[in-house]
Design a protein around this motif. Structure first.
Motif, PDB file in Angstrom:
ATOM      1  N   ASP A  85       0.873  -1.183   0.067  1.00 40.50           N
ATOM      2  CA  ASP A  85       0.061   0.044  -0.040  1.00 40.50           C
ATOM      3  C   ASP A  85       0.773   1.283  -0.073  1.00 40.50           C
ATOM      4  N   GLY A  86       1.975   1.197   0.826  1.00 39.98           N
ATOM      5  CA  GLY A  86       2.899   2.319   0.675  1.00 39.98           C
ATOM      6  C   GLY A  86       3.382   2.763  -0.769  1.00 39.98           C
ATOM      7  N   PHE A  87       3.804   1.581  -1.280  1.00 43.79           N
ATOM      8  CA  PHE A  87       4.195   1.788  -2.681  1.00 43.79           C
ATOM      9  C   PHE A  87       3.183   2.326  -3.719  1.00 43.79           C
ATOM     10  N   VAL A  88       1.914   1.731  -3.621  1.00 46.43           N
ATOM     11  CA  VAL A  88       1.019   2.149  -4.634  1.00 46.43           C
ATOM     12  C   VAL A  88       0.498   3.329  -4.433  1.00 46.43           C
ATOM     13  N   VAL A  89       0.384   4.022  -3.069  1.00 48.42           N
ATOM     14  CA  VAL A  89       0.097   5.147  -2.827  1.00 48.42           C
ATOM     15  C   VAL A  89       0.809   6.229  -3.048  1.00 48.42           C
ATOM     16  N   THR A  90       2.281   6.046  -2.774  1.00 47.00           N
ATOM     17  CA  THR A  90       3.049   6.879  -3.285  1.00 47.00           C
ATOM     18  C   THR A  90       3.188   6.951  -4.994  1.00 47.00           C
ATOM     19  N   MET A  91       3.099   5.929  -5.397  1.00 47.06           N
ATOM     20  CA  MET A  91       2.915   5.786  -7.008  1.00 47.06           C
ATOM     21  C   MET A  91       1.761   6.836  -7.209  1.00 47.06           C
ATOM     22  N   PHE A  92       0.616   6.604  -6.827  1.00 45.79           N
ATOM     23  CA  PHE A  92      -0.515   7.264  -7.260  1.00 45.79           C
ATOM     24  C   PHE A  92      -0.347   8.688  -6.870  1.00 45.79           C
ATOM     25  N   VAL A  93       0.182   9.164  -6.032  1.00 44.01           N
ATOM     26  CA  VAL A  93       0.529  10.659  -5.837  1.00 44.01           C
ATOM     27  C   VAL A  93       1.342  11.241  -6.639  1.00 44.01           C
ATOM     28  N   SER A  94       2.628  10.458  -7.050  1.00 46.80           N
ATOM     29  CA  SER A  94       3.425  10.836  -8.223  1.00 46.80           C
ATOM     30  C   SER A  94       2.456  11.033  -9.595  1.00 46.80           C
ATOM     31  N   TRP A  95       1.673   9.963  -9.853  1.00 46.21           N
ATOM     32  CA  TRP A  95       0.944  10.110 -10.977  1.00 46.21           C
ATOM     33  C   TRP A  95      -0.134  11.314 -11.151  1.00 46.21           C
ATOM     34  N   VAL A  96      -0.669  11.576 -10.038  1.00 46.89           N
ATOM     35  CA  VAL A  96      -1.232  12.789  -9.968  1.00 46.89           C
ATOM     36  C   VAL A  96      -0.578  13.926 -10.077  1.00 46.89           C
ATOM     37  N   ALA A  97       0.533  13.973  -9.435  1.00 46.05           N
ATOM     38  CA  ALA A  97       1.330  15.247  -9.800  1.00 46.05           C
ATOM     39  C   ALA A  97       1.992  15.360 -11.184  1.00 46.05           C
ATOM     40  N   LEU A  98       2.235  14.235 -11.781  1.00 45.52           N
ATOM     41  CA  LEU A  98       2.609  14.397 -12.902  1.00 45.52           C
ATOM     42  C   LEU A  98       1.472  14.680 -14.031  1.00 45.52           C
ATOM     43  N   CYS A  99       0.398  14.371 -13.780  1.00 51.56           N
ATOM     44  CA  CYS A  99      -0.712  14.772 -14.661  1.00 51.56           C
ATOM     45  C   CYS A  99      -1.068  16.267 -14.596  1.00 51.56           C
ATOM     46  N   ARG A 100      -0.660  16.743 -13.483  1.00 52.78           N
ATOM     47  CA  ARG A 100      -0.912  18.154 -13.168  1.00 52.78           C
ATOM     48  C   ARG A 100       0.185  19.013 -14.216  1.00 52.78           C
ATOM     49  N   TYR A 101       1.434  18.634 -14.186  1.00 47.57           N
ATOM     50  CA  TYR A 101       2.491  19.260 -14.875  1.00 47.57           C
ATOM     51  C   TYR A 101       2.154  19.654 -16.191  1.00 47.57           C
ATOM     52  N   LYS A 102       2.546  20.961 -16.708  1.00 44.19           N
ATOM     53  CA  LYS A 102       2.371  21.212 -17.983  1.00 44.19           C
ATOM     54  C   LYS A 102       2.917  22.598 -18.202  1.00 44.19           C
ATOM     55  N   ILE A 103       3.151  22.890 -19.591  1.00 51.42           N
ATOM     56  CA  ILE A 103       3.729  24.224 -19.836  1.00 51.42           C
ATOM     57  C   ILE A 103       3.272  24.571 -20.942  1.00 51.42           C
ATOM     58  N   SER A 104       2.273  25.897 -20.922  1.00 52.02           N
ATOM     59  CA  SER A 104       1.888  26.321 -22.116  1.00 52.02           C
ATOM     60  C   SER A 104       2.571  27.628 -22.632  1.00 52.02           C
ATOM     61  N   LEU A 105       2.858  27.520 -23.738  1.00 53.62           N
ATOM     62  CA  LEU A 105       3.925  28.705 -24.373  1.00 53.62           C
ATOM     63  C   LEU A 105       3.013  29.385 -25.387  1.00 53.62           C
ATOM     64  N   PHE A 106       2.725  30.781 -25.046  1.00 55.85           N
ATOM     65  CA  PHE A 106       2.228  31.820 -26.131  1.00 55.85           C
ATOM     66  C   PHE A 106       3.383  32.438 -26.646  1.00 55.85           C
ATOM     67  N   GLU A 107       2.863  33.549 -27.514  1.00 57.53           N
ATOM     68  CA  GLU A 107       3.590  34.280 -28.436  1.00 57.53           C
ATOM     69  C   GLU A 107       4.858  34.840 -27.651  1.00 57.53           C
ATOM     70  N   ASP A 108       4.315  35.548 -26.596  1.00 64.73           N
ATOM     71  CA  ASP A 108       5.604  36.324 -25.744  1.00 64.73           C
ATOM     72  C   ASP A 108       5.586  35.872 -24.304  1.00 64.73           C
ATOM     73  N   ARG A 109       5.155  34.918 -23.818  1.00 61.24           N
ATOM     74  CA  ARG A 109       5.076  34.491 -22.315  1.00 61.24           C
ATOM     75  C   ARG A 109       4.744  33.091 -22.186  1.00 61.24           C
ATOM     76  N   ALA A 110       5.153  32.567 -20.970  1.00 61.30           N
ATOM     77  CA  ALA A 110       4.911  31.044 -20.610  1.00 61.30           C
ATOM     78  C   ALA A 110       4.139  31.045 -19.480  1.00 61.30           C
ATOM     79  N   VAL A 111       3.150  29.868 -19.182  1.00 61.37           N
ATOM     80  CA  VAL A 111       2.629  29.635 -18.015  1.00 61.37           C
ATOM     81  C   VAL A 111       3.116  27.976 -17.694  1.00 61.37           C
ATOM     82  N   LEU A 112       3.744  27.937 -16.763  1.00 66.45           N
ATOM     83  CA  LEU A 112       4.105  26.812 -16.027  1.00 66.45           C
ATOM     84  C   LEU A 112       3.316  26.316 -15.089  1.00 66.45           C
ATOM     85  N   THR A 113       2.609  25.087 -15.131  1.00 67.41           N
ATOM     86  CA  THR A 113       1.892  24.611 -13.980  1.00 67.41           C
ATOM     87  C   THR A 113       2.620  23.517 -13.273  1.00 67.41           C
TER      88      THR A 113
END
Length: 195
Positions: A85-113
């Motif tokens: 359970d410790g392994f699975v829950v840790t992997m799930f939290v990592s999966w959720v965090a990685l799902c959230r991560y993104k970078i959006s690039l506009f013409e003159d600026r960027a937005v990093l989540t």
């Protein structure tokens, strides 16, 4: 009763992640082009491999717990399932965090989540230096540290992790004048100077 709860906890995060991956599968593209910006996320193959690892580990833990109940292993099912359970829950939290991560690039600026926290906005014109850090990722690049300043000489740093397509991010930011080389090894230039 505790073994049943731990067995459910070993399987539930993996099932939830599988369902969310299945529902969000058409949306999970590494690179998405919109009318006014491009968005880069963690590759879906990597995310699916995390889900498969959760499923395999959760099922293995339940199976080992059953073996413990049957007396085939000299351990308690609660101990084995708590570890899994410790392994699975840790992997799930990592999966959720990685799902959230993104970078959006506009013409003159960027937005990093980022993995955790609020979105970070920066203008390409505020970039004063970019350098590499960390280990080489599957994409072939390390993490990119972007050093920024504003009109009041306030400095801050933004780190773009190498799990996204750093090459496309660099092309969009287009500030190669402040980019440090990928390697600091000057021995590559030595044979050319000897000629």
């Amino acid at each position: 009763m505790l073994a049943v709860v731990l067995s459910i906890l070993a399987i539930l995060p993996a099932v939830v992640a599988t369902l969310l991956e299945h529902v969000a599968a058409p949306m999970r593209l590494t690179e998405r082009h919109h009318a006014h910006h491009d968005t880069y996320v963690v590759p879906p193959d990597f995310m699916r491999s995390l889900v498969v690892a959760m499923l395999v580990m959760g099922c293995t833990g339940v199976l080992l717990g059953i073996f413990c109940v049957l007396g085939l292993f000299d351990s308690t099912p609660e101990l084995v399932l708590a570890f899994v359970d410790g392994f699975v829950v840790t992997m799930f939290v990592s999966w959720v965090a990685l799902c959230r991560y993104k970078i959006s690039l506009f013409e003159d600026r960027a937005v990093l989540t980022p993995f955790i926290g609020r979105d970070v906005f920066f203008f390409y014109s505020d970039v004063v230096a970019m350098d590499w850090s960390g280990i080489r990722r599957k994409s072939g690049y390390r993490d990119l540290n972007v050093h920024l300043t504003d009109g009041r000489d306030v400095r801050r740093d933004v780190r773009i992790y190498g799990v996204t397509d750093i090459e496309q991010v660099l092309l969009h930011i287009d500030r190669f004048d402040v980019l440090a080389p990928l390697t600091d090894d000057v021995s590559l230039d030595a044979p050319q100077q000897a000629r």
